[in-house]
Each structure stands twice: as C-alpha cells, then as structure tokens.
Design a protein around this motif. Structure first.
Motif, PDB file in Angstrom:
ATOM      1  N   SER A   1      97.037  52.159 192.344  1.00  0.00           N
ATOM      2  CA  SER A   1      96.936  53.259 191.384  1.00  0.00           C
ATOM      3  C   SER A   1      98.157  53.360 190.479  1.00  0.00           C
ATOM      4  O   SER A   1      98.053  53.776 189.323  1.00  0.00           O
ATOM      5  CB  SER A   1      96.721  54.586 192.108  1.00  0.00           C
ATOM      6  OG  SER A   1      97.801  54.867 192.982  1.00  0.00           O
ATOM      7  N   LYS A   2      99.331  52.934 190.988  1.00  0.00           N
ATOM      8  CA  LYS A   2     100.551  53.037 190.186  1.00  0.00           C
ATOM      9  C   LYS A   2     101.356  51.744 190.144  1.00  0.00           C
ATOM     10  O   LYS A   2     102.520  51.750 189.749  1.00  0.00           O
ATOM     11  CB  LYS A   2     101.427  54.175 190.720  1.00  0.00           C
ATOM     12  CG  LYS A   2     100.779  55.558 190.557  1.00  0.00           C
ATOM     13  CD  LYS A   2     101.726  56.666 190.990  1.00  0.00           C
ATOM     14  CE  LYS A   2     101.083  58.035 190.787  1.00  0.00           C
ATOM     15  NZ  LYS A   2     102.000  59.140 191.196  1.00  0.00           N
TER      16      LYS A   2
ATOM     17  N   THR B   1      99.181  56.076 185.690  1.00  0.00           N
ATOM     18  CA  THR B   1      98.244  55.924 186.808  1.00  0.00           C
ATOM     19  C   THR B   1      96.925  55.360 186.284  1.00  0.00           C
ATOM     20  O   THR B   1      96.476  55.717 185.197  1.00  0.00           O
ATOM     21  CB  THR B   1      97.986  57.287 187.474  1.00  0.00           C
ATOM     22  OG1 THR B   1      99.231  57.848 187.886  1.00  0.00           O
ATOM     23  CG2 THR B   1      97.090  57.128 188.703  1.00  0.00           C
TER      24      THR B   1
ATOM     25  N   ASP C   1      92.710  54.110 187.055  1.00  0.00           N
ATOM     26  CA  ASP C   1      91.497  54.335 187.830  1.00  0.00           C
ATOM     27  C   ASP C   1      91.057  52.989 188.398  1.00  0.00           C
ATOM     28  O   ASP C   1      90.641  52.095 187.651  1.00  0.00           O
ATOM     29  CB  ASP C   1      90.408  54.921 186.928  1.00  0.00           C
ATOM     30  CG  ASP C   1      89.119  55.229 187.673  1.00  0.00           C
ATOM     31  OD1 ASP C   1      88.973  54.790 188.835  1.00  0.00           O
ATOM     32  OD2 ASP C   1      88.245  55.898 187.083  1.00  0.00           O
TER      33      ASP C   1
ATOM     34  N   LYS D   1      92.854  53.863 182.252  1.00  0.00           N
ATOM     35  CA  LYS D   1      93.804  54.934 182.532  1.00  0.00           C
ATOM     36  C   LYS D   1      93.132  56.055 183.323  1.00  0.00           C
ATOM     37  O   LYS D   1      91.995  56.421 183.046  1.00  0.00           O
ATOM     38  CB  LYS D   1      94.356  55.507 181.230  1.00  0.00           C
ATOM     39  CG  LYS D   1      95.190  54.540 180.408  1.00  0.00           C
ATOM     40  CD  LYS D   1      95.639  55.185 179.106  1.00  0.00           C
ATOM     41  CE  LYS D   1      96.468  54.245 178.271  1.00  0.00           C
ATOM     42  NZ  LYS D   1      96.874  54.845 176.980  1.00  0.00           N
ATOM     43  N   ALA D   2      93.864  56.603 184.282  1.00  0.00           N
ATOM     44  CA  ALA D   2      93.338  57.738 185.034  1.00  0.00           C
ATOM     45  C   ALA D   2      93.245  58.973 184.149  1.00  0.00           C
ATOM     46  O   ALA D   2      92.372  59.819 184.345  1.00  0.00           O
ATOM     47  CB  ALA D   2      94.221  58.014 186.253  1.00  0.00           C
TER      48      ALA D   2
END
Length: 296
Positions: free
Chosen positions: A239-240, A261, A263, A282-283
C-alpha cells in the motif's frame, strides 16, 4: 519433478459454493498442491494435477516443472489473473502459457473464456496448453495452495471476486504515459523536483526509472536488462511501498517507499519495448504526488 495427472471428467466442472477455495480448504494437503491443466484441444478434459508443495517463491515447484517440460512451452508467460490482497485473504491465481507464440498452436478457448469471465480484456488470442494455479502471498509468506478443476468455472467465488475488481483490466495496450494529454494530468515530475510541476507528457530520469501521474494513477517505467522475460520479473505491490526484482540479480532494480498510498486492487504491470511499466491506482483520487518513491 514430472506433473502427476489426476482424472478429471465433465462431472468435475460443476459450480462450487460461494467461499469455496478462499479459506483453509485451499491449503495443500499431504505435502502436495493441485492446479488445473487446460489443454488447447477443447475435446480433451481439464486435468487436476499435483506437485509437491514447499520451495517458496525462489524454488517454486510449478515453475521448475513447467520449465523442465514442453507441455506449455520452452518459455512460459505468467498472467496475473487476480492479486494477493486482503480482500482475497492474500490468495491469488495466475495463468501460465506459451510465451513465444509458436506457430501451429491451437487457440485455447477455455483459457480465454476464463480470463473473460474474470473481467479481463485480452489484446489477442491465448494459444497452446495453459496452467492455472493459486498461491498465497502476504509479504511474509509465499506458497502454492490448491486450485481444483471444480473451481474452474465462472460461478466460482474467486472468479466472481476477480470480476468485481478487474473493471475490464487490459493485459496490454496504451501505457499511462501515452495517454497523459487525454487524461488532464495534474503533474508529471521526478522525485527530485519536489512540489514543482513540469510540462504534461514529460517523464524525467530518476537514475533507473521514470515516473508520471494523472489525477488517479501513477506510472513507473523501468528499463530492464537485455534478455529479461516476464518469468524473470518479480513485482511486489504494498500500500505504501514497491519492490521490483529481476532474476538472477540479488538486489532490487527498484525499491522504496511510495510518494502516496495506492489501491492494491488497481495495480498491474506490463512489458513495453524492453521496459517494465508499473501502473498503480492512487488510494486518493485527485491527490498530487511530489515524488514517485524514496529509494531504499
């Protein structure tokens, strides 16, 4: 080790109940795991085959067996059908097919049908025999787990989950950077540029990779060593953070903390003229990253 074929007639194609193959029942039993062999000849039945479990990612028994034989091809292409994310309990399914597009091979209609059932859009035909196999990967542990012939149906839980998350995911086509002008990018820049933006459509060299972004996606493009094939590439999405490795190199080609972060359900990678193109959703859509990643 040679693959051991199990009998799998038409009766094995019955749909399975929701949730099947997504829990403890998916674990290999008795030191073996099963997978699905899909002959290109549609008159032949699907086969449920077994191999010894163990070995992990570095000594994967399935890849060793495929490379040692010629039922799929001397070179094997790996297609990520689903991804190991929390929503699937870190279980994923991949397809293994002939990477060379050899002449005279039959179109594998059942493999194509399964990919379409999973919501994937293929740029061309899949030819020759194929293998579908499931694995578990939660970053700390990687292992093969069971995928049965009974689960090779559009009604299977894993296929429904793939269909819900794929949104028509294409296996190849225009890269993100090639459609920047159409997508009204908020910024295209390098990690060294900081918050300053550069002109849309540009990519800057970051000492081993280039990156670009739109309002909802980030793309990282990495130049690969000569002769690198899909089977040599390992891409791990977190996620990161992101890790890209190429066999036989021990050190990652690219690794580090991401500038935002992502997706995990919206991440994929493709090959484009000798480059690895990593696309990440992108989240937070609309956010602007000031860097792609901070190298480790």
């Amino acid at each position: 080790a040679p693959m051991a074929a199990l009998a799998a007639g038409p009766a094995a194609l019955a749909p399975v109940s929701a949730g099947s193959g997504q829990g403890v029942e998916a674990e290999g039993v008795g030191g073996v795991f099963c997978f699905v062999f899909v002959p290109a000849d549609g008159s032949l039945p699907l086969e449920e085959r077994q191999l010894p479990s163990g070995g992990g990612l570095e000594d994967d028994p399935l890849m060793a067996s495929l490379r040692a034989g010629d039922e799929v091809g001397p070179a094997v292409d790996i297609t990520a059908v689903t991804l190991p994310v929390p929503a699937t309990s870190y279980l994923a399914v991949s397809m293994y097919s002939d990477a060379n597009g050899r002449e005279g091979l039959l179109v594998n209609e059942r493999a194509l049908g399964m990919l379409r059932a999973c919501g994937m859009v293929m740029p061309g035909d899949i030819t020759g025999n194929c293998v579908f196999s499931r694995y578990f990967d939660n970053d700390d542990d990687w292992r093969r787990v069971n995928l049965s012939v009974a689960e090779f149906t559009s009604d299977a839980a894993w296929v429904k989950a793939a269909r819900d998350t794929s949104k028509g995911r294409k296996m190849q086509g225009n890269s993100l950077s090639s459609i920047l002008q159409m997508n009204n990018p908020v910024q295209v820049g390098s990690g060294r540029q900081g918050p300053a933006a550069i002109e849309a459509g540009q990519e800057q060299d970051e000492g081993g990779y280039q990156w670009s972004q739109t309002s909802d996606e980030v793309e990282i493009r990495v130049t690969l060593p000569n002769g690198t094939g899909k089977k040599d590439i390992q891409v791990k999405f977190h996620s990161k953070s992101l890790v890209v490795k190429v066999t036989p190199q021990e050190e990652p080609l690219v690794a580090g903390a991401l500038g935002g972060t992502i997706d995990l359900d919206g991440c994929t990678w493709t090959l484009d003229s000798g480059d690895l193109v990593v696309s990440m959703e992108k989240a937070e859509a609309g956010s602007s990253w000031i860097r792609a990643l901070t190298k480790e």
